[in-house]
Scaffold this active site. Structure first.
Site, PDB file in Angstrom:
ATOM      1  N   CYS A 105       0.821  -1.215   0.000  1.00  0.00           N
ATOM      2  CA  CYS A 105       0.000   0.000   0.000  1.00  0.00           C
ATOM      3  C   CYS A 105       0.854   1.265   0.000  1.00  0.00           C
ATOM      4  CB  CYS A 105      -0.900   0.047   1.233  1.00  0.00           C
ATOM      5  SG  CYS A 105      -2.043  -1.320   1.427  1.00  0.00           S
ATOM      6  N   HIS A 123      -6.552   2.547   4.605  1.00  0.00           N
ATOM      7  CA  HIS A 123      -7.024   1.579   3.607  1.00  0.00           C
ATOM      8  C   HIS A 123      -7.771   0.466   4.326  1.00  0.00           C
ATOM      9  CE1 HIS A 123      -7.429  -1.177   0.381  1.00  0.00           C
ATOM     10  NE2 HIS A 123      -6.421  -1.967   0.722  1.00  0.00           N
ATOM     11  N   HIS A 125     -10.606  -2.997   4.059  1.00  0.00           N
ATOM     12  CA  HIS A 125     -11.245  -4.042   3.263  1.00  0.00           C
ATOM     13  C   HIS A 125     -12.696  -4.206   3.711  1.00  0.00           C
ATOM     14  CE1 HIS A 125      -7.310  -6.275   1.914  1.00  0.00           C
ATOM     15  NE2 HIS A 125      -7.345  -5.011   1.538  1.00  0.00           N
ATOM     16  N   GLU A 153     -27.977  12.825   5.689  1.00  0.00           N
ATOM     17  CA  GLU A 153     -27.334  13.705   6.671  1.00  0.00           C
ATOM     18  C   GLU A 153     -25.837  13.456   6.819  1.00  0.00           C
ATOM     19  OE1 GLU A 153     -27.306  16.756   9.643  1.00  0.00           O
ATOM     20  OE2 GLU A 153     -28.708  16.226   8.028  1.00  0.00           O
ATOM     21  N   HIS A 210     -12.425  -5.028  -3.648  1.00  0.00           N
ATOM     22  CA  HIS A 210     -11.213  -4.960  -2.823  1.00  0.00           C
ATOM     23  C   HIS A 210     -11.422  -4.142  -1.548  1.00  0.00           C
ATOM     24  CE1 HIS A 210      -6.564  -4.149  -2.816  1.00  0.00           C
ATOM     25  NE2 HIS A 210      -7.067  -3.986  -1.600  1.00  0.00           N
TER      26      HIS A 210
END
Length: 258
Positions: A105, A123, A125, A153, A210
């Site tokens: 990443c 990040h 999943h 909202e 992903h």
């Protein structure tokens, strides 16, 4: 996959991840990931987080059980040193843990820091994020490239965009681009950067089948926007089950003042 280089191997700069301050990035990342694990966002060592503190970037490693991560597991690199590297795919780490590999990443986190001046990138999943991309996939080519929702909202939890002041309003339409997944995570970088260029106001990018990348000016904003997004993704999936549209045309309600 390129192997990292590490400066100052003699002492490995362990002082960079040693602090009694709970808000130090090396302490915050394990705390955040432990919380995200309880939400199902980083199950099975997936997902991750990174925090930028001026020139230094702190990163969760690859393969670590996120609920068990410790400050000693954190990687640290310098943005300035990275910018001077002749091979941009080669990472120049100031500090590396002994038992883990760098996260794939990393280049995506760096894109958020260099292209958006973000202070934190997360990040996940999240299965709600994955489900939203699958629902969009059924819309057919051309309609599956962005997630849109309005008149909810929780949309108020998002800023108007990079360099802009204020947040979105209730009637505004939140747009999150979707990019295709790749076999290797680092290969997503080019597509993530393209999405950033095409959607300059977005704070997130969905990756089909992903998960999602979310960034913000600081840890607080990245975390709260990630939470708001997950809420909206779950809501969107349940709205779809009920046959309710994500985008509606609702006239603003104006109070009558005497």
């Amino acid at each position: 996959m390129c192997s990292p280089t590490t400066e100052n191997n003699n002492n490995n700069n362990d002082h960079l991840v040693q602090s009694s301050d709970p808000n130090h990035p090396a302490n915050l990342i394990p705390a955040l990931c432990a919380k995200f694990w309880t939400l199902g966002w980083v199950t099975g060592t997936g997902g991750g987080a990174s925090i930028r503190s001026d020139d230094l970037v702190y990163l969760a490693p690859s393969g670590v059980q996120k609920e068990l991560m410790k400050p000693d597991d954190i990687y640290v690199l310098s943005l300035a040193a990275q910018a001077q590297s002749l091979d941009k795919r080669q990472r120049v780490y100031l500090r590396s843990p002994a038992n883990y590999k760098p996260s794939q990443c990393t280049p995506l986190f760096l894109a958020a820091f260099t292209k958006r001046n973000a202070g934190c990138c997360i990040h996940t999943h999240s299965h709600w994020a994955v489900l939203v991309t699958l629902i969009l996939e059924t819309q057919g080519a051309g309609k599956d490239r962005e997630f849109m929702i309005n008149n909810i909202e929780q949309i108020k939890g998002f800023g108007k965009g990079f360099g802009k002041s204020g947040n979105l309003g209730y009637h505004d339409t939140l747009k999150i681009p979707v990019i295709e997944n790749t076999a290797h995570e680092e290969d997503l970088t080019e597509f993530l950067e393209e999405a950033m260029d095409k959607y300059p106001d977005t704070y997130a990018v969905l990756v089909r089948r992903h998960g999602v990348y979310v960034w913000g000016e600081n840890v607080h904003k990245a975390k709260t926007m990630c939470e708001s997004l997950d809420y909206l993704f779950q809501l969107a999936v349940e709205m779809k089950q009920l046959g309710l549209p994500w985008v509606t045309d609702i006239e603003p309600t104006v109070p009558t003042r005497k």
